[in-house]
Design an enzyme around this catalytic site. Structure first.
Site, PDB file in Angstrom:
ATOM      1  N   ARG A 197       0.815  -1.214   0.000  1.00 19.54           N
ATOM      2  CA  ARG A 197       0.000   0.000   0.000  1.00 19.54           C
ATOM      3  C   ARG A 197       0.855   1.273   0.000  1.00 19.54           C
ATOM      4  O   ARG A 197       0.535   2.239  -0.669  1.00 19.54           O
ATOM      5  CB  ARG A 197      -0.962  -0.029   1.171  1.00 19.54           C
ATOM      6  CG  ARG A 197      -1.988  -1.124   0.967  1.00 19.54           C
ATOM      7  CD  ARG A 197      -3.026  -1.079   2.004  1.00 19.54           C
ATOM      8  NE  ARG A 197      -4.066  -2.066   1.738  1.00 19.54           N
ATOM      9  CZ  ARG A 197      -5.102  -2.253   2.516  1.00 19.54           C
ATOM     10  NH1 ARG A 197      -5.255  -1.537   3.593  1.00 19.54           N
ATOM     11  NH2 ARG A 197      -6.004  -3.145   2.205  1.00 19.54           N
TER      12      ARG A 197
ATOM     13  N   ASP B  80     -16.535   7.880   9.392  1.00 18.97           N
ATOM     14  CA  ASP B  80     -15.370   7.012   9.164  1.00 18.97           C
ATOM     15  C   ASP B  80     -14.136   7.907   9.120  1.00 18.97           C
ATOM     16  O   ASP B  80     -14.238   9.121   8.891  1.00 18.97           O
ATOM     17  CB  ASP B  80     -15.518   6.246   7.844  1.00 18.97           C
ATOM     18  CG  ASP B  80     -14.626   5.006   7.788  1.00 18.97           C
ATOM     19  OD1 ASP B  80     -15.117   3.900   8.084  1.00 18.97           O
ATOM     20  OD2 ASP B  80     -13.429   5.148   7.465  1.00 18.97           O
TER      21      ASP B  80
HETATM   22  C1  LIG Z   1     -13.687  -3.285   8.031  1.00 16.62           C
HETATM   23  S1  LIG Z   1     -14.459  -1.707   7.925  1.00 16.62           S
HETATM   24  C2  LIG Z   1     -16.001  -2.059   8.753  1.00 16.62           C
HETATM   25  C3  LIG Z   1     -17.165  -1.343   8.115  1.00 16.62           C
HETATM   26  C4  LIG Z   1     -18.530  -1.642   8.712  1.00 16.62           C
HETATM   27  N1  LIG Z   1     -18.629  -1.142  10.070  1.00 16.62           N
HETATM   28  C5  LIG Z   1     -18.871  -3.112   8.665  1.00 16.62           C
HETATM   29  O1  LIG Z   1     -18.919  -3.734   9.725  1.00 16.62           O
HETATM   30  O2  LIG Z   1     -19.080  -3.641   7.581  1.00 16.62           O
HETATM   31  C6  LIG Z   1     -13.553  -0.780   9.152  1.00 16.62           C
HETATM   32  C7  LIG Z   1     -13.652   0.721   8.958  1.00 16.62           C
HETATM   33  O3  LIG Z   1     -13.103   1.359  10.112  1.00 16.62           O
HETATM   34  C8  LIG Z   1     -12.474   2.551   9.688  1.00 16.62           C
HETATM   35  N2  LIG Z   1     -11.525   2.993  10.717  1.00 16.62           N
HETATM   36  C9  LIG Z   1     -10.313   2.470  11.029  1.00 16.62           C
HETATM   37  N3  LIG Z   1      -9.751   3.159  12.040  1.00 16.62           N
HETATM   38  C10 LIG Z   1     -10.624   4.137  12.373  1.00 16.62           C
HETATM   39  C11 LIG Z   1     -10.599   5.185  13.344  1.00 16.62           C
HETATM   40  N4  LIG Z   1      -9.572   5.360  14.180  1.00 16.62           N
HETATM   41  N5  LIG Z   1     -11.659   6.020  13.391  1.00 16.62           N
HETATM   42  C12 LIG Z   1     -12.707   5.865  12.546  1.00 16.62           C
HETATM   43  N6  LIG Z   1     -12.793   4.897  11.615  1.00 16.62           N
HETATM   44  C13 LIG Z   1     -11.754   4.032  11.539  1.00 16.62           C
HETATM   45  C14 LIG Z   1     -11.808   2.169   8.354  1.00 16.62           C
HETATM   46  O4  LIG Z   1     -11.560   3.302   7.547  1.00 16.62           O
HETATM   47  C15 LIG Z   1     -12.868   1.213   7.757  1.00 16.62           C
HETATM   48  O5  LIG Z   1     -13.722   1.879   6.869  1.00 16.62           O
END
Ligand SMILES: C[S@@+](CC[C@H](N)C(=O)[O-])C[C@H]1O[C@@H](n2cnc3c(N)ncnc32)[C@H](O)[C@@H]1O
Length: 256
Positions: free
Chosen positions: A39, A127
């Site tokens: 990445r 997000d």
């Molecule tokens: C695997 S996705 C899960 C999406 C959804 N909640 C689901 O369960 O399908 C995890 C998300 O968490 C976000 N994320 C990671 N660290 C974060 C943070 N410190 N604050 C807010 N969002 C975060 C990432 O950008 C990503 O879009």
């Protein structure tokens, strides 16, 4: 064009891991090394800089820091993911926070579910990833992503793309209007002023270590109304953590 190294050195890998942890709480381990390499390499090629120079750029420039977070975050999601917990949301629920909403499939699923019950909640969907939020606001998805959406809700709240949009589906305005998308870092950003009846924070804490999970859960707990539900992902658990909730069912907790 600079001749860039294929791999981060051990020292560089550690520095980047520490930066990811500091910025978004995600704990990367050795298993994620090739993922991080791949990445970052993309970004290095695009900017034509070395890993050392790129590290300094991230520290100096908030825009590059946001691009870096976009590049390293894992955003996998889909419509009606783990929707068993939706049954705890009643029609009189007025405010929902979907606190790691990725590209929007989760809050749109929630909106469709609530509207079909006759409810009309305001949904805040947040997000850390700007790219994800852009996709979420558009509300346009590949046609094959609808497979988990219940047939009746698909017909009612989604439309098939035509002409240059053939092969896509679009979320209808009725759902889009229910949701406000905002950038929000679970670790650091000031909490919303309002309280929520339900907070979803699913499939993100799995990347956090225990102190970070406890911090995030405590923060979100502050803006959950008494009696409100706190939902986590199927592969996550709050057991062994300090938290203010009562266990209701797998992935479902409630504030007393
Ligand atoms: C695997 S996705 C899960 C999406 C959804 N909640 C689901 O369960 O399908 C995890 C998300 O968490 C976000 N994320 C990671 N660290 C974060 C943070 N410190 N604050 C807010 N969002 C975060 C990432 O950008 C990503 O879009």
């Amino acid at each position: 064009m600079t001749n860039l190294p294929e791999q981060l050195s051990n020292r560089q890998f550690e520095k980047y891991c520490a930066l990811v942890y500091q910025e978004c709480g995600i704990k990367l381990n050795e298993e994620k090394r090739s993922l991080l390499n791949a990445r970052i390499a993309k970004r290095l090629r695009l900017l034509d800089v070395s890993p050392g120079r790129y590290y300094d750029m991230i520290l100096a420039d908030p825009h590059e820091c946001a691009c870096f977070i976009d590049a390293v975050s894992t955003n996998h999601t889909y419509f009606f993911r783990e929707s068993a917990s939706f049954k705890y949301i009643s029609a009189d629920c007025t405010a929902i926070w979907c606190a790691a909403c990725s590209s929007g499939e989760e809050p749109y699923s929630l909106a469709a579910h609530c509207l079909s019950l006759g409810g009309a909640p305001a949904i805040l969907a947040t997000d850390i990833s700007g790219n994800c939020l852009e996709k979420a606001r558009m509300g346009i998805y590949p046609g094959q992503s609808v497979q988990n959406i219940p047939e009746a809700l698909l017909k009612r709240y989604f439309q098939k793309g035509i002409n240059r949009w053939t092969g896509t589906i679009r979320v209808k305005a009725e759902l889009r209007q229910r949701i406000i998308f905002r950038k929000f870092n679970l670790l650091k950003d000031p909490l919303p002023d309002q309280g929520f009846d339900v907070i979803f924070c699913r499939n993100v804490m799995i990347y956090f270590d225990t102190p970070t999970k406890e911090r995030v859960v405590a923060r979100l707990g502050r803006v959950l109304n008494s009696g409100g539900y706190f939902m986590i992902g199927g592969a996550e658990s709050l057991s062994g953590l300090k938290h203010p909730f009562t266990y209701i069912a797998p992935s479902v907790y409630r504030k007393p």
